[in-house]
Design a protein around this motif. Sequence first.
Motif, PDB file in Angstrom:
ATOM      1  N   CYS A 193       0.690  -1.026  -0.278  1.00 28.44           N
ATOM      2  CA  CYS A 193      -0.153  -0.231   0.236  1.00 28.44           C
ATOM      3  C   CYS A 193       0.722   1.126   0.175  1.00 28.44           C
ATOM      4  CB  CYS A 193      -1.312   0.054   1.067  1.00 28.44           C
ATOM      5  SG  CYS A 193      -2.058  -1.064   1.381  1.00 28.44           S
TER       6      CYS A 193
ATOM      7  N   SER B  93      -7.224  -5.800  -1.116  1.00 32.37           N
ATOM      8  CA  SER B  93      -7.607  -4.672  -0.563  1.00 32.37           C
ATOM      9  C   SER B  93      -8.299  -3.445  -2.156  1.00 32.37           C
ATOM     10  CB  SER B  93      -6.706  -4.205   0.104  1.00 32.37           C
ATOM     11  OG  SER B  93      -6.788  -2.120   0.749  1.00 32.37           O
TER      12      SER B  93
ATOM     13  N   CYS C  79      -7.772   0.844  -4.130  1.00 33.95           N
ATOM     14  CA  CYS C  79      -7.685   2.020  -3.872  1.00 33.95           C
ATOM     15  C   CYS C  79      -8.067   2.605  -5.111  1.00 33.95           C
ATOM     16  CB  CYS C  79      -6.665   2.414  -3.480  1.00 33.95           C
ATOM     17  SG  CYS C  79      -5.088   2.000  -4.556  1.00 33.95           S
TER      18      CYS C  79
ATOM     19  N   CYS D  19      -7.276   6.858  -6.881  1.00 33.29           N
ATOM     20  CA  CYS D  19      -6.457   7.730  -6.939  1.00 33.29           C
ATOM     21  C   CYS D  19      -6.769   8.487  -7.532  1.00 33.29           C
ATOM     22  CB  CYS D  19      -4.896   7.800  -7.161  1.00 33.29           C
ATOM     23  SG  CYS D  19      -3.965   9.430  -6.611  1.00 33.29           S
TER      24      CYS D  19
ATOM     25  N   PHE E 144      -9.067   4.819   0.220  1.00 36.49           N
ATOM     26  CA  PHE E 144      -8.610   3.670   0.377  1.00 36.49           C
ATOM     27  C   PHE E 144      -9.298   3.209   0.838  1.00 36.49           C
ATOM     28  CE2 PHE E 144      -3.706   2.889  -0.973  1.00 36.49           C
ATOM     29  CZ  PHE E 144      -3.655   0.945  -1.207  1.00 36.49           C
TER      30      PHE E 144
ATOM     31  N   LEU F  72     -14.833  -1.366  -3.205  1.00 38.62           N
ATOM     32  CA  LEU F  72     -14.795  -0.099  -2.511  1.00 38.62           C
ATOM     33  C   LEU F  72     -15.921   0.545  -1.916  1.00 38.62           C
ATOM     34  CD1 LEU F  72     -11.616   1.771  -4.009  1.00 38.62           C
ATOM     35  CD2 LEU F  72     -11.514   1.020  -1.535  1.00 38.62           C
TER      36      LEU F  72
END
Length: 313
Positions: A18, A136, A138, A140, A150, A261
Amino acid sequence: MHSQHVKLSDDPELSAVCSALLLAFIENSRVLRYCSGGGDYTNTQNDFGDHQLEMDVQCELNVNTELKKTGFVSHTASEETPEMKLLSEGGRFIVTFDPLDGSSIIGTNFAVGTIVAIWKSDDKLLIGKRGRDMVSACCCLYGSRTNVVFWNEKEQKVQEYTLFDGDKQGHWELTKDNIKIKPKGKLFSPGNTRCIVDHIPYREVVDYWIHNGYTLRYSGGMAPDICQIFLKEVGVFSCFGDAKNPSKLRYLYECAPLSFLIEKAEGKSFNGKHSVLDTEITGYQQKSEIIVGSAEEIEFFKSIWKKHGILKE
């Protein structure tokens, strides 16, 4: 660098992955800030037939470079190179990503983004897995500011961090904690609307949004249009298609991580049959239809699919 202070997992190897992504995003932000007119096209096309911008290639390189340094990522695959690339033998994770989502609108200075999914490495290199197997994700966004949404695996919540680069190196600060998407809200971003001439159910949904006072907020970039759902904590993004105008969105690099997410933030996703995260991975060029966002809005969308006999439960 200060960005290393952001701890997104108690697993030291996942935390390092990460942190590497955050460093790559800082470099991407600097590269994009000084590109003129969105950058020049290269003489190549990616495997989906899209002409590649120099910025696409550079952003992909930045991500792979930082991930390789960790030694914890076995393979990566991206929208620009949709095949598994070996980074580190024995790495525990696989990363799939879209290095520059929205590159077609970068010349107008619209916001663009990098979308990332992190998976546990396995012998089949994700084939047969589903979106729910993700570790996970994310997204940006590079706009008037650079921010990243995130999944904090350590604290089990979706957060927003903003890049501050007054110290020349750049560091990330938490700017929105524990994002929760409200179940209902009148904001919509409809992709691929060229298909609604013949796609009657999709047209019915869009007409409903328009005639019931929903606010249209659509830039033409998936990353910014979905990131606004996190920041406003309400709304939907959709992209469906038909035989003439199919959806071109990629499952591994766009739809799966953003749906992950959204669902972690108490929203829902739907691909015309089920949650986007229930899709089985069959290849690295797999495409998907999608609607994500406020849970009640997704349920209304599904009701129209049922009405037209498309969805059977």
